[in-house]
Design an enzyme around this catalytic site. Structure first.
Site, PDB file in Angstrom:
ATOM      1  N   HIS A 171       0.949  -1.079   0.094  1.00 44.72           N
ATOM      2  CA  HIS A 171       0.023   0.057   0.007  1.00 44.72           C
ATOM      3  C   HIS A 171       0.870   1.164   0.072  1.00 44.72           C
ATOM      4  CE1 HIS A 171      -3.924  -1.868   2.039  1.00 44.72           C
ATOM      5  NE2 HIS A 171      -4.154  -1.707   0.984  1.00 44.72           N
ATOM      6  N   CYS A 284      -2.319   2.827   9.193  1.00 41.80           N
ATOM      7  CA  CYS A 284      -3.399   1.959   8.778  1.00 41.80           C
ATOM      8  C   CYS A 284      -4.422   1.781   9.439  1.00 41.80           C
ATOM      9  CB  CYS A 284      -2.761   0.611   8.547  1.00 41.80           C
ATOM     10  SG  CYS A 284      -1.434   0.321   7.441  1.00 41.80           S
TER      11      CYS A 284
HETATM   12  N1  ARG Z   1      -3.886  -7.089   6.715  1.00 41.32           N
HETATM   13  C1  ARG Z   1      -4.286  -5.816   6.025  1.00 41.32           C
HETATM   14  C2  ARG Z   1      -4.146  -6.143   4.500  1.00 41.32           C
HETATM   15  O1  ARG Z   1      -3.363  -6.885   4.067  1.00 41.32           O
HETATM   16  C3  ARG Z   1      -3.463  -4.762   6.336  1.00 41.32           C
HETATM   17  C4  ARG Z   1      -3.958  -3.537   6.051  1.00 41.32           C
HETATM   18  C5  ARG Z   1      -2.998  -2.353   6.365  1.00 41.32           C
HETATM   19  N2  ARG Z   1      -3.548  -0.947   6.028  1.00 41.32           N
HETATM   20  C6  ARG Z   1      -2.836  -0.142   5.285  1.00 41.32           C
HETATM   21  N3  ARG Z   1      -3.708   0.960   5.226  1.00 41.32           N
HETATM   22  N4  ARG Z   1      -1.564  -0.301   4.763  1.00 41.32           N
HETATM   23  O2  ARG Z   1      -5.234  -5.667   3.944  1.00 41.32           O
END
Ligand code: ARG
Length: 292
Positions: A171, A284
């Site tokens: 991300h 996150c």
């Molecule tokens: N386990 C989640 C996923 O892989 C973690 C998300 C993390 N969020 C972020 N904004 N990077 O989707």
């Protein structure tokens, strides 16, 4: 060089308690279902962050958790809110798909309008970062490049597409943080800040997460950016939240504290080790509601 004086602006955040948090599947390289999660500790760490925001004068709304979604604690992924307009999320993986409707429902129930159900996959602020002039938008692992045009049309802000190339930084918010949106307002301000009296946006990022072309784009847009090294990136140091002065980031990203101080920011180290097992940290778990 004089250290600039930084003023914080009050922010509005959305967080979701980790009541049902667990790592029962793996959709990013950080998630190992065989590694146990200490849920009580996850809760304490999450509460510590929430209370810290409140102590700094920010408003934190709480989204009720849903037992079907163990990743819901990562509230930044549920939508993007700019000028009070909400672009809902559309998750890439089936495991998280249903979270989007829960978020959209919350926004509708709390008087937000319009709330758009997106056509293309986008994982909210996971891949959209907001400055006064632009939306910085990640692609490569989760959000579809088609979601960039959709966001540009909806928010009427130019989108800068950035290609993510390292699966650990799946991300945009794991590799880049907006320290100051520029333009003198949180996410608002004039289109061309430098010509209208507002400041330029400031970011920190880890170049290794981006394609060569995207690195060049970032260098062109943000020549004064704080450049993070691989160790601080791997400690989730870019997954930070700034109010314009205070920068809340993982304690373990030790190499970022001094450079932040040199730029006039006040780094605040947080411990979110249990949530890192899900592949996320400070940013996150924090959605920003940009009301104006
Ligand atoms: N386990 C989640 C996923 O892989 C973690 C998300 C993390 N969020 C972020 N904004 N990077 O989707």
């Amino acid at each position: 060089m004089r250290t600039p004086r930084r003023s914080p602006t009050p922010r509005h955040y959305l967080m979701c308690p980790p009541t049902y948090f667990r790592v029962s599947y793996s959709i990013n390289p950080w998630m190992d279902p065989d590694k146990p999660v200490d849920l009580a500790l996850a809760h304490a760490q999450w509460e510590d962050l929430r209370d810290r925001y409140r102590a700094l004068g920010h408003t934190v709304e709480e989204l009720p958790p849903h037992p079907a979604f163990p990743d819901m604690v990562f509230a930044a992924n549920g939508a993007t809110v700019v000028d009070g307009r909400v672009l809902g999320a559309r998750f890439a993986f089936a495991e998280r798909y249903g979270e989007a409707a829960v978020h959209a429902e919350w926004y509708r129930g709390h008087g937000f309008a319009p709330v758009r159900e997106p056509q293309h996959v986008n994982e909210g602020e996971g891949d959209f970062a907001v400055t006064a002039s632009w939306l910085l938008a990640g692609r490569g692992f989760r959000s579809s490049p088609l979601s960039h045009a959709e966001a540009q049309e909806y928010f009427a802000r130019p989108v800068i597409g950035l290609d993510l190339v390292d699966p650990r930084y799946y991300h945009l918010d794991t590799a880049l943080c907006v320290l100051d949106p520029g333009g003198g307002a949180p996410g608002g301000g004039p289109a061309v800040p430098s010509r209208h009296g507002g400041g330029a946006a400031e970011v920190m990022y880890y170049p290794g997460a981006f394609s060569a072309g995207s690195r060049a784009v970032l260098a062109r847009l943000f020549p004064g950016a704080l450049i993070a090294g691989p160790a601080d990136a791997a400690a989730f140091g870019l997954n930070a939240v700034s109010d314009g002065r205070h920068v809340l980031l993982p304690q373990a990203a030790v190499g970022l504290f001094e450079p932040l101080r040199e730029r006039g920011y006040e780094p605040i180290g947080m411990d979110l080790t249990e949530l890192v097992k899900g592949g996320g940290s400070v940013k996150c778990v924090t959605g920003e509601l940009r009301l104006s």
